[in-house]
Design an enzyme around this catalytic site. Structure first.
Site, PDB file in Angstrom:
ATOM      1  N   ASN A 135      38.333  34.245  37.416  1.00  0.00           N
ATOM      2  CA  ASN A 135      39.295  35.110  36.724  1.00  0.00           C
ATOM      3  C   ASN A 135      40.681  35.106  37.359  1.00  0.00           C
ATOM      4  O   ASN A 135      41.598  35.749  36.854  1.00  0.00           O
ATOM      5  CB  ASN A 135      38.783  36.555  36.689  1.00  0.00           C
ATOM      6  CG  ASN A 135      37.654  36.743  35.708  1.00  0.00           C
ATOM      7  OD1 ASN A 135      37.466  35.935  34.801  1.00  0.00           O
ATOM      8  ND2 ASN A 135      36.876  37.803  35.881  1.00  0.00           N
ATOM      9  N   CYS A 168      39.193  45.067  38.216  1.00  0.00           N
ATOM     10  CA  CYS A 168      38.000  45.163  39.055  1.00  0.00           C
ATOM     11  C   CYS A 168      37.060  43.975  38.949  1.00  0.00           C
ATOM     12  O   CYS A 168      35.886  44.090  39.308  1.00  0.00           O
ATOM     13  CB  CYS A 168      37.237  46.453  38.737  1.00  0.00           C
ATOM     14  SG  CYS A 168      38.029  47.906  39.435  1.00  0.00           S
ATOM     15  N   ASP A 169      37.553  42.835  38.501  1.00  0.00           N
ATOM     16  CA  ASP A 169      36.670  41.666  38.438  1.00  0.00           C
ATOM     17  C   ASP A 169      37.410  40.408  38.893  1.00  0.00           C
ATOM     18  O   ASP A 169      37.478  39.409  38.170  1.00  0.00           O
ATOM     19  CB  ASP A 169      36.141  41.481  37.007  1.00  0.00           C
ATOM     20  CG  ASP A 169      34.856  40.672  36.973  1.00  0.00           C
ATOM     21  OD1 ASP A 169      34.258  40.444  38.043  1.00  0.00           O
ATOM     22  OD2 ASP A 169      34.447  40.243  35.879  1.00  0.00           O
ATOM     23  N   PRO A 170      37.949  40.434  40.139  1.00  0.00           N
ATOM     24  CA  PRO A 170      38.748  39.287  40.597  1.00  0.00           C
ATOM     25  C   PRO A 170      37.904  38.164  41.194  1.00  0.00           C
ATOM     26  O   PRO A 170      38.218  37.659  42.273  1.00  0.00           O
ATOM     27  CB  PRO A 170      39.656  39.924  41.655  1.00  0.00           C
ATOM     28  CG  PRO A 170      38.793  40.976  42.271  1.00  0.00           C
ATOM     29  CD  PRO A 170      37.944  41.518  41.139  1.00  0.00           C
ATOM     30  N   HIS A 171      36.795  37.783  40.507  1.00  0.00           N
ATOM     31  CA  HIS A 171      36.070  36.623  41.026  1.00  0.00           C
ATOM     32  C   HIS A 171      36.898  35.376  40.745  1.00  0.00           C
ATOM     33  O   HIS A 171      37.796  35.383  39.877  1.00  0.00           O
ATOM     34  CB  HIS A 171      34.642  36.551  40.455  1.00  0.00           C
ATOM     35  CG  HIS A 171      34.550  36.224  39.002  1.00  0.00           C
ATOM     36  ND1 HIS A 171      34.854  34.985  38.489  1.00  0.00           N
ATOM     37  CD2 HIS A 171      34.156  36.964  37.938  1.00  0.00           C
ATOM     38  CE1 HIS A 171      34.659  34.961  37.194  1.00  0.00           C
ATOM     39  NE2 HIS A 171      34.239  36.160  36.818  1.00  0.00           N
TER      40      HIS A 171
END
Length: 467
Positions: free
Chosen positions: A257, A251-254
């Site tokens: 990452n 849930c953190d595909p910035h």
């Protein structure tokens, strides 16, 4: 109101006194009131800048557009400084905003992108302080709720309390990394860093070093001979498999990452997935409703869009919910989101409506299941990456999504059936649906290829000769 303000001041003073007494580190950033005060001051300066800089300039003129861009840039730089000064969750918010290319002005996303790869480092005391402050937000938000009854962000407290300890438990992050690597082992383009367990603890995680360009860096891909469309397509496959089939979602595909790199030996482009601290586990009922909602959105079946949006908590705001999920206008949702790419006018409409419907968006976020909040954040980040790569709303992404939805629903139906005949029927329907998607994908490929153009030209010529 004055009485409420006095109560708020008293509670803040008392809380600050208790905090001071129990804290050994007297850095100004350790005080919640300093961080909140800095945020309020920054907001006031930004607001004043917009009001005064554009007040006497004709709206829509070249001078207005130039000045507006300058104010955007100054405001973005102030926000970046605020994030770097306050750190903690402010960095997370800044990273999220920096990835919203399709929604925010370019001056904001360009300025905040630095937080994806150059976020300030924190000492151990600062990390522990973030934990104390984030878990202490409940008291602050309850006080604010008393003063401002319309404040509708109490769900932030619940999510912060639940997710923060998981993100800071490095053993949990290591387990997540190994789980997703095993879960998606059939994707040879995916690389997840190996964990060195004998040198890792809850507070120290040692993993394999991997490097590459950020996934939204189109120029890097072009310099290194990486196919942008292939990367976008594979990223879509990756997340469709996680969301619809497995219900275990990074849930953190910035962009900081998710890296890309071309393998010198094979020439294949790899996607490197980092930072496995935050995953959302979807319940089976939620996952099935979400699958069926996306199937309805792709088919432009408005009755089913309304049905499954309501089941996911959107209520009468289901049109807004559909637009938020797809990052498309309501007109495009009705027409079919796979029918046409995002136009410049639609892009402008989405940006304008995001501000105009803020109260309704707030209400919607407060009503949907908590599982949906992180998925919406994930959607935002993925749409931002697609926007940067100029691959938004591509047909291939919707075809991959459809495949995963069909497989997920069929697997669920088979698990609930006790009849061998019914299971065989479900499997046949699944195979037929997947075959139809493959056939349509082949048609799209032929249509866009030189061979396809020759075949179409030949058929037209034959038709002309016959008639």
């Amino acid at each position: 109101m004055a009485l409420r303000a006095l109560k708020f001041a008293s509670l803040t003073a008392a809380a600050s006194g208790i905090y001071l007494y129990g804290n050994k580190f007297l850095d100004p950033n350790d005080f919640g009131v300093v961080r909140v005060g800095r945020a309020i001051a920054t907001t006031a300066v930004i607001t004043y800048d917009y009001l005064t800089s554009l007040r006497s300039v004709p709206y829509g003129s070249e001078e207005y557009e130039f000045l507006k861009s300058q104010v955007h840039l100054r405001s973005a730089e102030r926000l970046r400084e605020l994030c770097c000064s306050n750190r903690g969750t402010f960095i997370k918010v800044g990273q999220h905003l920096g990835a919203l290319d399709y929604l925010l002005p370019e001056e904001y996303t360009r300025t905040l992108k630095v937080l994806h790869s150059q976020a300030p480092q924190s000492t151990r005391q600062e990390i522990e302080q973030v934990i104390r402050e984030d878990l202490g937000k409940e008291v602050l938000l309850l006080v604010v709720k008393q003063i401002f009854p319309d404040f509708e962000f109490m769900w932030l407290v619940e999510e912060a309390k639940k997710n923060l300890p998981l993100e800071l438990d490095f053993l949990n992050e290591g387990r997540n990394a190994e789980k997703v690597a095993h879960m998606l082992k059939n994707f040879d383009f995916l690389k997840v860093p190996r964990i060195y367990w004998d040198l890792s603890t809850r507070r120290v995680l040692l993993m394999e070093f991997m490097e590459g360009g950020q996934v939204n860096d189109r120029a890097y891909m072009e310099r290194n001979g990486i196919n942008v469309n292939e990367i976008s397509r594979n990223l879509g496959k990756l997340y469709s498999e996680m969301i619809f089939v497995n219900g275990f979602v990074h849930c953190d595909p910035h962009p900081g990452n998710v890296l890309v790199k071309k393998c010198p030996a094979s020439g294949k482009a790899h996607i490197i997935l980092l930072d496995h601290g935050l995953y959302q586990v979807l319940s089976e009922s939620f996952r099935m409703d979400y699958c069926r909602l996306w199937q309805a959105l792709i088919k432009a079946d408005m009755k089913r869009v309304q049905k499954y949006s309501r089941r996911l908590g959107a209520g009468d705001l289901y049109p807004l919910f559909a637009c938020m999920l797809t990052a498309r206008s309501w007109e495009s949702v009705n027409r079919g989101i796979d029918q046409s790419p995002v136009s410049a006018s639609e892009d402008m409409e989405i940006r304008s409506n995001a501000a105009a419907y803020l109260p309704q968006i707030t209400q919607l976020l407060n009503n949907v299941p908590r599982q949906m909040l992180l998925l919406l954040k994930t959607n935002d980040l993925l749409r931002g990456i697609e926007s940067a790569l100029h691959t938004r709303a591509s047909a291939s992404s919707f075809l991959n999504m459809s495949r995963c939805c069909i497989r997920a629903v069929s697997t669920y139906q088979r698990s609930k059936s006790h009849s061998l005949y019914r299971k065989a029927q479900i499997s046949f329907t699944e195979a037929l649906s997947l075959w139809q998607i493959n056939l349509y994908e082949l048609f799209l490929w032929l249509k866009g290829s030189q061979l396809g153009n020759w075949v179409i030209a030949l058929l037209r010529r034959m038709h002309h000769l016959m008639y």
